[in-house]
Scaffold this active site. Sequence first.
Site, short mmCIF file in Angstrom:
data_model
loop_
_atom_site.label_atom_id
_atom_site.label_comp_id
_atom_site.label_asym_id
_atom_site.label_seq_id
_atom_site.Cartn_x
_atom_site.Cartn_y
_atom_site.Cartn_z
N LYS A 6 -5.96 2.58 9.46
CA LYS A 6 -5.28 3.73 8.86
C LYS A 6 -6.04 5.03 9.13
CE LYS A 6 -3.12 0.91 5.29
NZ LYS A 6 -2.99 0.60 3.86
N SER B 76 0.81 -1.23 0.00
CA SER B 76 0.00 0.00 0.00
C SER B 76 0.83 1.27 0.00
CB SER B 76 -0.92 0.01 1.22
OG SER B 76 -0.15 0.00 2.41
#
Length: 986
Positions: free
Chosen positions: A914, A871
């Site tokens: 996140k 990511s």
Amino acid sequence: RSRRVGRGRHASVMMLAARGVGARLERRLFARVHNPLIRRISPVVSVAPRRWLSSSLGDDDKEGTDKDAAAAAARAAGGHSEVQDEIGSAVVKYQEPEEIDTVLGFIALPTQSRPLFPGIAYPVHITNPALVEAVVKAADTNPFVGVFFAHGTESDGNSARMPAPEESDLLTSVDGIHKVGTLASIARVVPFGPGQGVHALLYGKRRVEVEHVVEESPVLRVKVKLLKDVLGDEHQTEAASAGGQGGSSDAARGEDGGGEDAGKPSAQPPPLKRSRQRRSSRRPPETESSNHLKAYTLEIVSTIKEIVKLNPLFKEQMQIFLDRVDMNNPSTLADMGAAVTTGDGEALQRVLETLHVPTRLQITLDLLKKELELSRVQSKISKQAEEKLTEDQRKYILRQQLRQIKKELGMEKDDKEMLIHKFDERLQGKQVPEEARRVIEEEKLKLQSLENTSPEFNTTRNYLDWLTVMPWGIHKEENLELGRAEKVLDEDHYGMEDIKERIMEFIAVGNLCGSTQGKILCFVGPPGVGKTSIGKSIAKALNREFYRFSVGGLHDVAEIKGHRRTYVGAMPGKLIQCLKATSTANPVVLIDEIDKLGRGFTGDPASALLEVLDPSQNAAFIDHYLDVPVDLSKMLFLCTANMTDTIPGPLLDRMEVVRLSGYVTGEKMEILRRYLYPAAMKGMGLKPEHMELKDEAALQLIRWYCREAGVRNLQKHIERICRKVALRVVRGGEGGGAPPVVVDESNLHEFVGKPQWTSDRIYGVATPPGVVMGLAWTSMGGTVLYVETVETGPRPGVDGEGAGGKGGRARGGGSLTTTGKMGEVMVESSRIAHTLAKRLLRRLDPGNDVLDTAQLHMHVPEGATPKDGPSAGCTMVTSLLSLAMDKAVRPDLAMTGEVSLTGIVLPIGGVKEKTVAAQRAGIKHMILPEANRRDFLELPEQLREGITVHYAATYDDIFKVAFSYDEDAGAQQGEGASRSSEAALN
């Protein structure tokens, strides 16, 4: 026995009178010496008759002596002797040398464990051929040898028996032996056969000392001199002249002073004087020295009698010693007392070398006292063992009698009947399956046919114990009320609304279906978020029993499916133990740390769990120990894990994954106030009037000390604060009372130390060109991750034509170095990002050749933390473009997402973690892949609050958000950030 009334030359007159008595005593002695049992126990006490031999004997006397010896030998050969079968053809020599000073030398024999004392019989096995020949020859001519204790040898201290024969029985010098030894007569020599040596029986006669070596080959012969006993300050006597040790004419002469005529042969004895006879018959006056000798003598005799009472091992030999040894002779008593002890060889050698009789008596008494103490300890141990054995036998007999009486009265049955009755009582009211009942009946019949002492009896009994204790058909009634379940979950946990909703759905389905089995839930999340505690709450809400076991590091299949009964100490697996512990067939079973399963040579536990967690198979689970089908379908299985990457695919397919993300600051504050703070105060014994924790301090604690996704570290810090407060309260109470302790923002460091973090970001509000903030997922929750890119060297061709073509552009000449402990996936992402950034830069700014020509260095702090994942691609591309264009990205911007080689933004995972990290870092703008729009919208409103999310399908969408912001503000911020970055680098 006759008493000597004259000097040595008159002693021969009395010899013939004592010959008959002496011969009988000696025959008895040989019978005892050669008794195998007595010879193994201790040295043999020699009670040799007193013989007065003199060189002055006439020819007639000598002839008579020879005739008597011949007649004795004839009687022995004819079978009239008591020990004729044992002695056989023994060569027996008793006469001492007529003049020991005239003998050239005696054979020297060593003893390895104990010295030989005068008056003691010593059997020895001689194997050396030269020594055998010399001893056999000496037995026929001069039947005397010198026996000396060897240096450096140690006795075993456990018995008084003589040592086993050794090959080193031939001496070559006198360096290895003590100078003081014993002159012994060769009483018997028995050959063992060719090459096997001879067995000789030696009798100790006199104490002697080595004067010098006569010859060393073929055997060692030494010249010796006789040693005299010192009775006191005035009286002296020879050791061998003592009664019972076999005196000689030579000894008699030495004891009586021996004038010039003492050593000369005389044909006729001198006339006896009346006055001298009268003086010899008088008892000498008692002196202090004689009183000491008597006292020592009586004490030694008393000690020996006590030893005889306590130690039956030496009883026979000591009784012979007490009955036949002259107790009035202290020298003989000292030698005999030392000989029967188990003292070491050096201590006995000191007794042999001691000529002063009182000192020798004292040393002997010390040895006998040690022997007495040893005998007392041995007797005490033996008595205790006998008493214990007797008591156990008595209890056993009484127990058997009581059992028989009760059995006759019908009051009690035997052990087998009691066991079977107990097993039958356990099975009452249980719905035992037919197969299990058949096995139980077979084992009961088998148990009745086995003996109680048989090893198989215990195995069968344990097997029946497990079979009958199982909760066959016993189920605890469930409570499927949604209101009660919701109340229990809210009491035990704060937040976690999505998890609670999923559990309520699970209970609602169970309410409609009538049972909650069928689904296996797996809670996945970072440590400290409440995975195990939520399992306990589910069991409490359903009113079921709860059982937890961890499989972290488990590598043995037997822990799941049990051991075979053939192994010693075999036991069923954890699931059968769970049924026994909970006593119900439908408990809630929590399998903890399922992502940390091991695998070893004993099998793969993950494969064994496939049968356990499969609803279509666990209805007939077979444990290796029970070996009968057991229904596990009524169990509710819950699993916990930190991540799903290490869980095998087939096992993960059987579970429904429920993810638990970390807590945000507001949730941690509520958890601290509701659960952690009251529990810590109660655990430390504090009351509300003792301390107060301000909200500002709690917020500081959460923000700068405990940033983890869970609350376990927060709990540790709260407990630490309460412990320090408790210390202050107790100290203040000892001093007369103390005011309540207030923990606020100003004194928080006094309780928990300095903050672990001082800022949420490495950089300030704005970042310099080449630095972009990303978002990452870890097992501990979400975190902020920076990507830094800088130019490390001069570009080729900037001042003239480039090395690669027109306009100074060197296509393909740029390089990229990566650091920061990146994993393989992130390294590949950096290469893709470098290639994509080159393509985008050529399209956006054709004249910019930084990425084609410059040497670039990309770093991901912190360098000591391993990082990997798919990511970070979008962040890396943005960092490269920001450096190439020398333009900073939008302030308060964080992004996450993977990019393909053509610029397509791919979806990622961990959106909630996140988002929590972005909110904790104060991020205002966040870029997510378009495919993760639904994941973000499912988040609670409190997590989405204050964050503007931008969704990107291609990298062009990211470029617009990152670089197309207010030009004036961006330029100012970027310029300031560039200057600060350059200053930091300089």
